[in-house]
Design an enzyme around this catalytic site. Structure first.
Site, PDB file in Angstrom:
ATOM      1  N   CYS A   1      31.463  37.128  42.027  1.00 29.16           N
ATOM      2  CA  CYS A   1      32.769  37.372  42.388  1.00 29.16           C
ATOM      3  C   CYS A   1      33.879  37.638  41.488  1.00 29.16           C
ATOM      4  O   CYS A   1      34.684  37.836  41.914  1.00 29.16           O
ATOM      5  CB  CYS A   1      33.129  35.593  42.993  1.00 29.16           C
ATOM      6  SG  CYS A   1      33.163  34.544  41.666  1.00 29.16           S
TER       7      CYS A   1
ATOM      8  N   HIS B   1      56.234  36.878  43.154  1.00 29.05           N
ATOM      9  CA  HIS B   1      55.916  36.481  44.694  1.00 29.05           C
ATOM     10  C   HIS B   1      56.069  37.682  45.318  1.00 29.05           C
ATOM     11  O   HIS B   1      55.244  37.649  46.446  1.00 29.05           O
ATOM     12  CB  HIS B   1      56.804  35.392  45.048  1.00 29.05           C
ATOM     13  CG  HIS B   1      56.535  34.016  44.300  1.00 29.05           C
ATOM     14  ND1 HIS B   1      57.356  33.169  43.752  1.00 29.05           N
ATOM     15  CD2 HIS B   1      55.102  33.608  44.298  1.00 29.05           C
ATOM     16  CE1 HIS B   1      56.633  32.219  43.465  1.00 29.05           C
ATOM     17  NE2 HIS B   1      55.379  32.350  43.563  1.00 29.05           N
TER      18      HIS B   1
ATOM     19  N   GLU C   1      30.815  31.946  33.951  1.00 30.19           N
ATOM     20  CA  GLU C   1      31.773  32.745  33.424  1.00 30.19           C
ATOM     21  C   GLU C   1      32.139  32.356  32.069  1.00 30.19           C
ATOM     22  O   GLU C   1      32.979  32.950  31.339  1.00 30.19           O
ATOM     23  CB  GLU C   1      33.448  32.508  34.467  1.00 30.19           C
ATOM     24  CG  GLU C   1      33.623  31.042  34.813  1.00 30.19           C
ATOM     25  CD  GLU C   1      34.945  31.243  35.465  1.00 30.19           C
ATOM     26  OE1 GLU C   1      35.381  32.353  35.856  1.00 30.19           O
ATOM     27  OE2 GLU C   1      35.204  30.013  36.000  1.00 30.19           O
TER      28      GLU C   1
ATOM     29  N   ASP D   1      36.066  36.426  33.576  1.00 31.09           N
ATOM     30  CA  ASP D   1      36.098  35.551  32.318  1.00 31.09           C
ATOM     31  C   ASP D   1      34.920  35.703  31.429  1.00 31.09           C
ATOM     32  O   ASP D   1      34.921  35.682  30.260  1.00 31.09           O
ATOM     33  CB  ASP D   1      36.192  34.022  32.892  1.00 31.09           C
ATOM     34  CG  ASP D   1      37.804  33.696  33.103  1.00 31.09           C
ATOM     35  OD1 ASP D   1      38.675  34.070  32.285  1.00 31.09           O
ATOM     36  OD2 ASP D   1      37.909  33.042  34.207  1.00 31.09           O
TER      37      ASP D   1
HETATM   38  C1  PEP Z   1      36.196  35.439  37.138  1.00 30.89           C
HETATM   39  O1  PEP Z   1      36.696  34.889  36.380  1.00 30.89           O
HETATM   40  O2  PEP Z   1      35.542  36.490  37.218  1.00 30.89           O
HETATM   41  C2  PEP Z   1      36.661  35.027  38.438  1.00 30.89           C
HETATM   42  C3  PEP Z   1      36.350  35.261  39.507  1.00 30.89           C
HETATM   43  O3  PEP Z   1      37.732  34.019  38.406  1.00 30.89           O
HETATM   44  P1  PEP Z   1      39.407  34.147  38.080  1.00 30.89           P
HETATM   45  O4  PEP Z   1      39.568  35.538  38.188  1.00 30.89           O
HETATM   46  O5  PEP Z   1      39.871  33.276  38.920  1.00 30.89           O
HETATM   47  O6  PEP Z   1      39.333  33.556  36.724  1.00 30.89           O
HETATM   48 MG    MG Z   2      37.334  32.938  36.042  1.00 29.01          MG
END
Ligand code: PEP
Ligand code: MG
Length: 587
Positions: free
Chosen positions: A515, A200, A444, A468
Site C-alpha cells: 500500500c 488544509h 514498513e 517507510d
Molecule cells: C507507507 O509507509 O508506505 C504507508 C503506506 O504508510 P504512510 O505513508 O501512511 O506512513
Molecule cells: Mg508508513
C-alpha cells in the site's frame, strides 16, 4: 502589436509541492492576498472604542462566513473535511490571539494592522516547532487573518464571481473557503506561494480533484491577471507565460491524463488479471469515509488502506469510540461487499502532547520515536477505543484491522492482546462484531521485513508500506529534499526485502499486499508482479494505470524479469530493464 508582446514574454518555471494531481492550462486570476502588512494608522483616543467595535463586528462576520463554509464543505465532502472550517473558528476565537489584537487596538492601532501584527507574532512561534503538521498550522492562522482583514477592509466578497471558465487561481495563500468557492465556479486549478502537503486547502483540493501546486514561493508576485499559466499537479510545477512548445507538450499531457481518467471508466468492468489469467487485486488508499464512497462509484473493489489519522486532526480532544464507529461503518457500508482495511492510528508524539497525553513536545527522531503502534501500546485506553469502534463497525461490512509500524513479535502480540480485550468487552456488552475479523500488519520497518515468516504466524495478512520501508532501510528521511536523491525504490536492498516479505507471506500461507506509493507507480508494476505481489493498494487516481499494466503482461514473463533483476543487483540495469518493459507493453 499584442502578438509581438506575447512572443517577447519569457517562460518562467517555478517548482513547488504537487498536492493535488492533474494538469490545468489557463489564465491567471490573481486572488487578493495579504503577504504584506496593511498600513498602520494611528486611531485618535476618542475613536478607539469605535475601532474596537469595528473589529468585533468583523470577528462576528468572519465566524458567520466560516460557519457557512462549514456547511458547504459538510454537504460536499462530509464531516471530516468540514472540521477544517471548525478549526478556523477555534483559531478566530482563541483568547490569546483576541487579547493581543485588542491590546494593540486599545493602544491606538487600526484593526487591520493589529490583526496582521498579531498573526506575525504567533507564526514565529509556530515556525520554531519541529513537527511538520504543527508548522503547517501557520497556514490556518494565515487563512483566518486573511478572512478577518478582508471583512475589516470590506474587500471580502471575493471577485470569484467574475472568474472566467479557464481561470487558474494564483495567490499567496488560499483559505479552504476560497477553494470551495472556486469549485463552485469550476476553476481549473490553483497555485499558491505558501502551503504544505498537510495544509488544509491542499487536502480540500484533493477531495475535490482540483489540480494544485503549493509552496511556489514568489508566484503571486511574478504573475499578473490574465497571464497564461500551466499547473502541473503531477510534478509540482507552475509555468507562467509558457512557450508554444510547452503548451503543446502539456496539451498532450492533459489528453493522456484525460484518457487515463476515461480509461478508468472503460477499465471499470474489465477483470484485473494478467494476460495469462492471474487475478491481481487493485484496491484504494483513502483518508475518509467520503472517499470510500467515491472509490466504490469508480468501480474499485475495496479499500486496502484507510488511514485513520484524519480523525485526529484539528482538535484538542480524542475522537470518541462512537465517532470511530460511525466513520468506519460508513466506509465499510459504501464499499460492501468488498473489504475495507482500517489501519489503526499512525501518529507521532507531538500531536499527543497537544491532547495532554505526553509531557514533552519534542523528540530527537520523531520518525523513530513514539509513533503508530508504539504510541497505541503506550496509551491502551485510546487504542482500545479505536479498536472497539472498528470491531463494532465490522458488523456492517467486511472490515479488516491493520497495525502500522510493527517491528517485532512481542509488539504484535501486545497489540493482539489488546484486540482480544476489546473483543471481550464487546461480548460482555452484547455488542455485535465480526468474531473472525482478519488482522494484518504493515511491513514498513526492516526488522519486520526480515521476520515476515515469523510475524505471519500471528497474522492473516501483511501489507508492505514502502514509503517507510525505503526510508528506514536506506536511512533517508522521506520528507527531506536534500537527501531525496537517495530515496530509491529499486535499490537492490529494497528489492531483496520485497522478495523476502512476499515469499515469507506465501510460505506461511497468508496474503501479502502493498500500500506504499511504490504500488501506485506503473513503472514498478512489472517488477512487483514478477516478485509475486498479488494485491496493490493505490491512490484511487492511479488505479487505472496499474490495472492497464496488469492486463498488458504475462506473470511468467514478469517472473523472468524479476529473477534477472535480483541476480544483477544493480539499480541502473534494473532501471534499464524496467524502461524496456515499459516500451514493450506501451502503457
Ligand atoms: C507507507 O509507509 O508506505 C504507508 C503506506 O504508510 P504512510 O505513508 O501512511 O506512513
Ligand atoms: Mg508508513
Amino acid at each position: 502589436m499584442n502578438k509581438t508582446k506575447t512572443e517577447e514574454k519569457k517562460e518562467i518555471r517555478l517548482n513547488g509541492a504537487a498536492v493535488s494531481a492533474g494538469i490545468a492550462i489557463g489564465k491567471v486570476f490573481l486572488a487578493d492576498t495579504y503577504q504584506h502588512c496593511p498600513p498602520y494608522r494611528e486611531i485618535p483616543k476618542e475613536l478607539r472604542q469605535k475601532e474596537m467595535d469595528r473589529f468585533k463586528t468583523a470577528v462576528k462576520q468572519t465566524k458567520t462566513d466560516f460557519k457557512a463554509t462549514y456547511t458547504k464543505i459538510y454537504e460536499r465532502l462530509g464531516k471530516n473535511y468540514a472540521k477544517i472550517a471548525d478549526a478556523h473558528i477555534l483559531i478566530l476565537e482563541d483568547p490569546a490571539l483576541q487579547k493581543k489584537t485588542q491590546d494593540l487596538i486599545k493602544n491606538g492601532s487600526n484593526a487591520e494592522y493589529a490583526v496582521y501584527k498579531t498573526m506575525e507574532e504567533f507564526i514565529v512561534s509556530l515556525d520554531s516547532l519541529q513537527d511538520e503538521y504543527f508548522r503547517d498550522r501557520r497556514f490556518d492562522l494565515q487563512d483566518v487573518c486573511k478572512k478577518l482583514i478582508d471583512n475589516l477592509s470590506g474587500q471580502n466578497k471575493s471577485k470569484l464571481s467574475s472568474l472566467g471558465s479557464d481561470s487558474i487561481i494564483a495567490a499567496h495563500n488560499l483559505t479552504p473557503a476560497d477553494t470551495v468557492a472556486m469549485r463552485e465556479q469550476f476553476i481549473k486549478g490553483f497555485a499558491t506561494d505558501i502551503g504544505g502537503k498537510t495544509s488544509h486547502t491542499a487536502i480540500v483540493a484533493r477531495g475535490f480533484g482540483i489540480p494544485a501546486v503549493v509552496g511556489l514561493k514568489n508566484l503571486s508576485a511574478i504573475v499578473k491577471n490574465g497571464d497564461a499559466i500551466i499547473i502541473d499537479g503531477n510534478r509540482g510545477i507552475a509555468i507562467v507565460n509558457p512557450l508554444k512548445e510547452t503548451v503543446a507538450f502539456y496539451e498532450k499531457e492533459f489528453e493522456i491524463w484525460n484518457d487515463e481518467y476515461k480509461g478508468l471508466e472503460k477499465l471499470k468492468d474489465l477483470p484485473s488479471e494478467t494476460k495469462d489469467g492471474v487475478k491481481i487485486a487493485v484496491l484504494a488508499n483513502i483518508d475518509s469515509p467520503e472517499e470510500a464512497e467515491n472509490t466504490a462509484k469508480q468501480g474499485i473493489k475495496g479499500i486496502g488502506l484507510y488511514r485513520t489519522e484524519f480523525l485526529y486532526f484539528n482538535r484538542s480532544d480524542m475522537p470518541s469510540e462512537e465517532e470511530h464507529f460511525e466513520n468506519y461503518k460508513k466506509a465499510a457500508e459504501s464499499v460492501s461487499p468488498f473489504e475495507t482495511i482500517i489501519r489503526t492510528l499512525d501518529l507521532g508524539g507531538d500531536k499527543l502532547f497537544q491532547m495532554g497525553l505526553l509531557n514533552t513536545d519534542e523528540e530527537n527522531n520523531p520518525f523513530m520515536g513514539l509513533r503508530a503502534i508504539r504510541l497505541c501500546l503506550k496509551f491502551p485506553k485510546m487504542f482500545k477505543e479505536q479498536i472497539r469502534g472498528i470491531l463494532r463497525a465490522s458488523a456492517f461490512g467486511k472490515i479488516k484491522i491493520m497495525y502500522p509500524m510493527i517491528s517485532g513479535i512481542e509488539e504484535l502480540k501486545a497489540a493482539n492482546n489488546l484486540l482480544e480485550e476489546a473483543k471481550e468487552s464487546l461480548r460482555k456488552a452484547n455488542e455485535k462484531f465480526d468474531e473472525n475479523i482478519e488482522v494484518g500488519a504493515m511491513i514498513e520497518v526492516p526488522s519486520a521485513a526480515v521476520i515476515t515468516d515469523l510475524l505471519a504466524k500471528e497474522l492473516d495478512f501483511v501489507s508492505i508500506g514502502t514509503n517507510d520501508l525505503i526510508q528506514y532501510t536506506l536511512a533517508v528521511d522521506r520528507v527531506n529534499e536534500d537527501v531525496a536523491y537517495l530515496y530509491d525504490p529499486i535499490h537492490p536492498s529494497i528489492i531483496r526485502l520485497l522478495k523476502q516479505i512476499i515469499d515469507g507471506a506465501v510460505n506461511a500461507g497468508i496474503k501479502s499486499a502493498m500500500c506504499g506509493e511504490m504500488a501506485g507507480d506503473p513503472f514498478y508494476t512489472p517488477l512487483l508482479l514478477g516478485l509475486g505481489l498479488k494485491e496493490f493498494s493505490v491512490s484511487p487516481i492511479q488505479s487505472a494505470k496499474i490495472k492497464k499494466v496488469i492486463r498488458a503482461v504475462k506473470i511468467s514473463d514478469m517472473q523472468g524479469l524479476a529473477d534477472e533483476i535480483l541476480k544483477c543487483g544493480d539499480r541502473n540495469i534494473t532501471e534499464e530493464l524496467l524502461n524496456n518493459i515499459k516500451k514493450t507493453i506501451n502503457v
